[in-house]
Design an enzyme around this catalytic site. Structure first.
Site, PDB file in Angstrom:
ATOM      1  N   LYS A   1     -10.014  32.644  27.340  1.00 22.59           N
ATOM      2  CA  LYS A   1     -10.892  30.858  27.654  1.00 22.59           C
ATOM      3  C   LYS A   1     -10.814  30.156  26.842  1.00 22.59           C
ATOM      4  O   LYS A   1     -10.557  29.010  27.386  1.00 22.59           O
ATOM      5  CB  LYS A   1     -12.542  31.279  27.963  1.00 22.59           C
ATOM      6  CG  LYS A   1     -13.611  30.367  27.969  1.00 22.59           C
ATOM      7  CD  LYS A   1     -14.764  30.294  27.402  1.00 22.59           C
ATOM      8  CE  LYS A   1     -15.532  30.626  26.718  1.00 22.59           C
ATOM      9  NZ  LYS A   1     -15.453  29.743  25.780  1.00 22.59           N
TER      10      LYS A   1
ATOM     11  N   ARG B   1     -14.711  41.164  30.616  1.00 17.29           N
ATOM     12  CA  ARG B   1     -13.991  40.013  30.614  1.00 17.29           C
ATOM     13  C   ARG B   1     -12.967  39.551  30.553  1.00 17.29           C
ATOM     14  O   ARG B   1     -12.814  40.113  29.502  1.00 17.29           O
ATOM     15  CB  ARG B   1     -14.796  38.887  30.681  1.00 17.29           C
ATOM     16  CG  ARG B   1     -16.439  38.222  31.622  1.00 17.29           C
ATOM     17  CD  ARG B   1     -17.173  37.493  30.140  1.00 17.29           C
ATOM     18  NE  ARG B   1     -18.132  37.877  28.902  1.00 17.29           N
ATOM     19  CZ  ARG B   1     -18.819  37.155  28.627  1.00 17.29           C
ATOM     20  NH1 ARG B   1     -18.995  35.686  28.699  1.00 17.29           N
ATOM     21  NH2 ARG B   1     -19.518  37.803  27.718  1.00 17.29           N
TER      22      ARG B   1
ATOM     23  N   CYS C   1     -12.886  35.227  25.285  1.00 20.79           N
ATOM     24  CA  CYS C   1     -13.304  34.389  24.090  1.00 20.79           C
ATOM     25  C   CYS C   1     -11.413  33.441  24.002  1.00 20.79           C
ATOM     26  O   CYS C   1     -11.432  33.043  24.182  1.00 20.79           O
ATOM     27  CB  CYS C   1     -13.220  34.371  22.674  1.00 20.79           C
ATOM     28  SG  CYS C   1     -15.477  34.328  22.659  1.00 20.79           S
TER      29      CYS C   1
HETATM   30  C1  UDX Z   1     -12.611  37.000  18.815  1.00 21.22           C
HETATM   31  C2  UDX Z   1     -12.591  36.324  17.999  1.00 21.22           C
HETATM   32  O1  UDX Z   1     -11.817  37.480  16.649  1.00 21.22           O
HETATM   33  C3  UDX Z   1     -14.079  36.121  16.678  1.00 21.22           C
HETATM   34  O2  UDX Z   1     -13.661  35.608  15.899  1.00 21.22           O
HETATM   35  C4  UDX Z   1     -13.750  34.732  17.719  1.00 21.22           C
HETATM   36  O3  UDX Z   1     -15.850  34.161  17.805  1.00 21.22           O
HETATM   37  C5  UDX Z   1     -14.635  35.282  19.342  1.00 21.22           C
HETATM   38  O4  UDX Z   1     -13.161  35.930  19.778  1.00 21.22           O
HETATM   39  P1  UDX Z   1     -13.528  39.183  19.669  1.00 21.22           P
HETATM   40  O5  UDX Z   1     -12.962  38.315  21.515  1.00 21.22           O
HETATM   41  O6  UDX Z   1     -15.100  39.878  20.220  1.00 21.22           O
HETATM   42  O7  UDX Z   1     -13.049  37.516  19.259  1.00 21.22           O
HETATM   43  O8  UDX Z   1     -12.457  40.042  19.802  1.00 21.22           O
HETATM   44  P2  UDX Z   1     -11.374  40.598  18.878  1.00 21.22           P
HETATM   45  O9  UDX Z   1     -11.326  41.690  18.161  1.00 21.22           O
HETATM   46  O10 UDX Z   1     -10.870  39.401  18.071  1.00 21.22           O
HETATM   47  O11 UDX Z   1      -9.739  40.454  19.653  1.00 21.22           O
HETATM   48  C6  UDX Z   1      -9.732  39.521  21.053  1.00 21.22           C
HETATM   49  C7  UDX Z   1      -8.691  40.803  22.086  1.00 21.22           C
HETATM   50  O12 UDX Z   1      -7.512  40.947  21.221  1.00 21.22           O
HETATM   51  C8  UDX Z   1      -9.027  41.994  22.122  1.00 21.22           C
HETATM   52  O13 UDX Z   1      -8.797  42.124  23.750  1.00 21.22           O
HETATM   53  C9  UDX Z   1      -8.221  42.460  21.869  1.00 21.22           C
HETATM   54  O14 UDX Z   1      -7.909  44.345  23.109  1.00 21.22           O
HETATM   55  C10 UDX Z   1      -6.466  42.260  21.645  1.00 21.22           C
HETATM   56  N1  UDX Z   1      -6.143  42.233  20.227  1.00 21.22           N
HETATM   57  C11 UDX Z   1      -6.613  43.026  19.710  1.00 21.22           C
HETATM   58  C12 UDX Z   1      -4.589  42.340  20.406  1.00 21.22           C
HETATM   59  O15 UDX Z   1      -4.089  42.364  22.128  1.00 21.22           O
HETATM   60  N2  UDX Z   1      -3.665  42.808  19.524  1.00 21.22           N
HETATM   61  C13 UDX Z   1      -4.324  42.987  18.227  1.00 21.22           C
HETATM   62  O16 UDX Z   1      -3.399  43.496  17.613  1.00 21.22           O
HETATM   63  C14 UDX Z   1      -5.631  42.655  18.185  1.00 21.22           C
END
Ligand code: UDX
Length: 447
Positions: free
Chosen positions: A280, A344, A277
């Site tokens: 992209k 991904r 997400c």
């Molecule tokens: C995200 C959004 O949270 C969600 O609302 C949307 O619908 C889809 O995209 P997701 O990608 O599943 O969800 O995961 P998320 O838990 O948000 O983490 C996204 C990325 O950010 C991960 O790679 C995580 O490792 C990274 N991240 C998160 C960091 O690098 N640092 C942080 O402090 C928090």
């Protein structure tokens, strides 16, 4: 109500199962016969916490089944949700899967008299539903919007927490182009007593992108400060973070107690964001902005910082390791985040590639994502030895690099270590437990 969901990926399957769990009658459609067969047998085709139990429950209640036949699935449903993939090709959104589904739905609508609302749940760039999708539907149905409904209902599901997030949404965004569509969305989401946002479809689309962009922005912003603190030296970024996040605008006090909002979890420096997400979506919105003649400088910066962030791991290690070929390194965590098998855009892809280039003796573990990782890296996988029992292996390596904060890796400190370097790329481990001088991380500036 009876609902059809087209697409049974991370979003479609979770949405279908949760809608059925709330009492709706759901027919999911997928073009892959193997997926159809597995799902009807109660076997999930993606890894999500609690999905397996919920899938079996709704099947046993007769509330959920999957078919390849869209026409059969659309029979006497009043609302069809489109949740097929919208991958990005070189940063530009690929709408081919959406177009295929919408054409078929349009053809079905051309043959019926009754009203059916077409609601997009896939993440599409602003203006897609009320222009591209509307045009395709009107062309293939031979009717105008009004004779059928058109809506956009974005998902806010975090992978690994998707079932929880669908059942406990912060809000439900209902984008609609006709009032009947809104009425049907109200009926669909009546079982959820949460804030509901009623807007047109392009506003709904932009709410979704903006949500992800702002989260991704926080991550790249704190990662840039982390790199600054490490380069200047003598600063641990976590001390900076702890000092900043007491600002009431980040962390207000209620009854003299800190709220500790979830957003603070998004501001932990690390090796960058991944997943299907954030990268992209930010790329797709940037491309659309540029096509509108806008410079999109912030999105460029967020992506540029994130693109480079995984390389920080090897950059920090090479400052003290002259010859990686003499070092054995265990990578802990390959998925882009814990509680998912999704690799991904995982930072692990870049980090392992960097270490392979350095000829390190590479070992890797992940609780569930090893197969997906092997498929993603292809031939390069032959240069990595994958281990099942990381605990038993830990004392056979010189360096441990934690990339994905799976909870089981907290056990690292229950093991007897023999002065390996522990590189915590997620600030996940209690580093005061590491023998002094053996802890490495992002944003740990030594004087
Ligand atoms: C995200 C959004 O949270 C969600 O609302 C949307 O619908 C889809 O995209 P997701 O990608 O599943 O969800 O995961 P998320 O838990 O948000 O983490 C996204 C990325 O950010 C991960 O790679 C995580 O490792 C990274 N991240 C998160 C960091 O690098 N640092 C942080 O402090 C928090």
């Amino acid at each position: 109500m009876k609902v059809c969901v087209v697409g049974t990926g991370y979003v479609g399957l979770v949405s279908g199962v949760c809608l059925a769990a709330k009492g709706h009658e759901v027919v999911c459609v997928d073009s892959n016969s193997e997926i159809v067969e597995k799902l009807n047998a109660g076997i999930p085709t993606i890894y999500e916490k609690n999905l397996s139990e919920l899938l079996k429950e709704v099947i046993s209640l007769g509330k959920f089944h999957v078919t390849q036949d869209l026409n059969e699935a659309l029979k006497d449903v009043s609302l069809v949700i489109v949740a097929v993939g919208t991958p990005s090709e070189d940063g530009v959104i690929d709408l081919s899967y959406i177009e295929h589904a919408i054409k078929e739905i349009g053809e079905y609508i051309s043959k019926i008299e009754r009203f059916i609302a077409v609601v997009i749940k896939s993440t599409v760039i602003p203006g897609t539903t009320d222009k591209f999708i509307r045009d395709v539907l009107e062309k293939y149905s031979g009717k105008k919007v009004g004779a059928f409904g058109l809506g956009m209902n974005p998902e806010f599901l975090r992978e690994g927490e998707a079932i929880f997030d669908f059942m406990n949404p912060d809000r439900i965004v209902m984008g609609y182009e006709t009032s009947t569509t809104l009425d049907l969305l109200e009926e669909l989401y009546r079982p959820w007593d949460v804030d509901k946002v009623r807007v047109n479809t392009r506003t709904a689309e932009l709410i979704k992108y903006t949500n992800n962009f702002l989260l991704a922005t926080q991550i790249s912003a704190i990662n840039e400060i982390a790199n600054f603190s490490a380069t200047l030296g003598g600063i641990d970024i976590m001390d900076v973070v702890n000092g900043v996040y007491l600002d009431k605008r980040w962390n207000p006090k209620v009854n003299n107690l800190r709220v500790d909002p979830e957003i603070l979890k998004y501001l932990i420096p690390g090796c960058g964001f991944g997943g299907s997400c954030f990268p992209k979506d930010v790329q797709a919105l940037r491309s659309q902005g540029e096509s509108l003649g806008l410079p999109m400088k912030m999105m460029n910066a967020v992506l540029d910082v994130n693109e480079a962030q995984p390389h920080q791991v090897t950059k920090i290690l090479e400052a003290e390791i002259l010859d990686f070929s003499k070092k054995s390194i265990l990578i802990l965590g390959l998925s882009f985040k814990p509680d998912t098998d999704d690799v991904r855009e995982s930072p692990a892809l870049k980090i392992t590639k960097d270490l392979i280039k350095k000829n390190a003796n590479l070992f890797a573990h992940d609780p569930v994502a090893i197969n997906n990782f092997k498929m993603s890296v292809g031939l390069e996988a032959s240069k990595i030895k994958f281990v099942d029992d990381w605990r038993g292996f830990i004392n056979q390596v010189d360096i441990v690099v934690l990339i994905t904060p799976w909870i089981e890796y907290k056990e690292l400190f229950n093991l007897t270590l023999n002065n390996q370097i522990i590189f915590d790329a997620r600030r996940f481990l209690p580093y005061d437990k590491v023998a002094y001088g053996y802890y490495r991380s992002i944003g740990l500036g030594r004087r």
